[in-house]
Scaffold this active site. Sequence first.
Site, PDB file in Angstrom:
ATOM      1  N   ALA A  28       0.830  -1.204   0.000  1.00  0.00           N
ATOM      2  CA  ALA A  28       0.000   0.000   0.000  1.00  0.00           C
ATOM      3  C   ALA A  28       0.866   1.256   0.000  1.00  0.00           C
ATOM      4  O   ALA A  28       0.530   2.248  -0.660  1.00  0.00           O
ATOM      5  CB  ALA A  28      -0.945   0.001   1.199  1.00  0.00           C
ATOM      6  N   GLY A  31       2.019   1.555  -3.467  1.00  0.00           N
ATOM      7  CA  GLY A  31       0.870   1.890  -4.296  1.00  0.00           C
ATOM      8  C   GLY A  31       0.431   3.329  -4.141  1.00  0.00           C
ATOM      9  O   GLY A  31       0.021   3.977  -5.114  1.00  0.00           O
ATOM     10  N   ASP A  32       0.514   3.850  -2.929  1.00  0.00           N
ATOM     11  CA  ASP A  32       0.172   5.252  -2.679  1.00  0.00           C
ATOM     12  C   ASP A  32       1.061   6.163  -3.517  1.00  0.00           C
ATOM     13  O   ASP A  32       0.569   7.107  -4.146  1.00  0.00           O
ATOM     14  CB  ASP A  32       0.319   5.555  -1.189  1.00  0.00           C
ATOM     15  CG  ASP A  32       0.051   7.010  -0.866  1.00  0.00           C
ATOM     16  OD1 ASP A  32      -1.064   7.485  -1.149  1.00  0.00           O
ATOM     17  OD2 ASP A  32       0.959   7.668  -0.330  1.00  0.00           O
ATOM     18  N   CYS A  33       2.339   5.869  -3.555  1.00  0.00           N
ATOM     19  CA  CYS A  33       3.284   6.683  -4.340  1.00  0.00           C
ATOM     20  C   CYS A  33       2.989   6.601  -5.834  1.00  0.00           C
ATOM     21  O   CYS A  33       2.962   7.618  -6.529  1.00  0.00           O
ATOM     22  CB  CYS A  33       4.710   6.216  -4.093  1.00  0.00           C
ATOM     23  SG  CYS A  33       5.274   6.415  -2.407  1.00  0.00           S
ATOM     24  N   GLU A  36      -0.306   8.398  -6.629  1.00  0.00           N
ATOM     25  CA  GLU A  36      -0.128   9.852  -6.538  1.00  0.00           C
ATOM     26  C   GLU A  36       0.608  10.383  -7.766  1.00  0.00           C
ATOM     27  O   GLU A  36       0.237  11.427  -8.313  1.00  0.00           O
ATOM     28  CB  GLU A  36       0.640  10.210  -5.256  1.00  0.00           C
ATOM     29  CG  GLU A  36       0.812  11.699  -5.037  1.00  0.00           C
ATOM     30  CD  GLU A  36      -0.456  12.419  -4.612  1.00  0.00           C
ATOM     31  OE1 GLU A  36      -0.554  13.630  -4.889  1.00  0.00           O
ATOM     32  OE2 GLU A  36      -1.333  11.784  -4.003  1.00  0.00           O
TER      33      GLU A  36
END
Length: 142
Positions: A28, A31-33, A36
């Site tokens: 996660a 994945g967030d990076c 974004e």
Amino acid sequence: MEEDLRGYFSAPMWTEDEARGQNPLVLAYIGDCVYELFIRSRILHRNEKVARLHRASAKRAKASAQSALAEELKDFFTEEEAAVYRRGRNAHSKTTAKNASVADYRRATGFECLIGYLYSSGNTARLVEYFKEIERIWENEG
């Protein structure tokens, strides 16, 4: 110099089996990076000040928006992807949602976990399919 940097940013980081074995919160985080960066690359064409760009990207990146995307994309998941999403959604984190319900925060974590899994396992073709589907969803919003 470009040749030297390539290894730091290229996927895959792990095989699919290794990626599946990672802590879902690590996936996660990755994945967030990736998500974004996807969002920011899509809004850069706007000729706006940075503050407006930030607000536009924050609107797409917030937990409730990611949760809604996850719900819309459920039929798009393969069985394997659904399992990765569920692992991320059900992962226990000490972090709490600031401006989202617990359910939205968990679904967003599952979504980020899936994006991180696809990126880190080198499944960029499938990741692109997701990004195209997300853009289609956004276009139908307004």
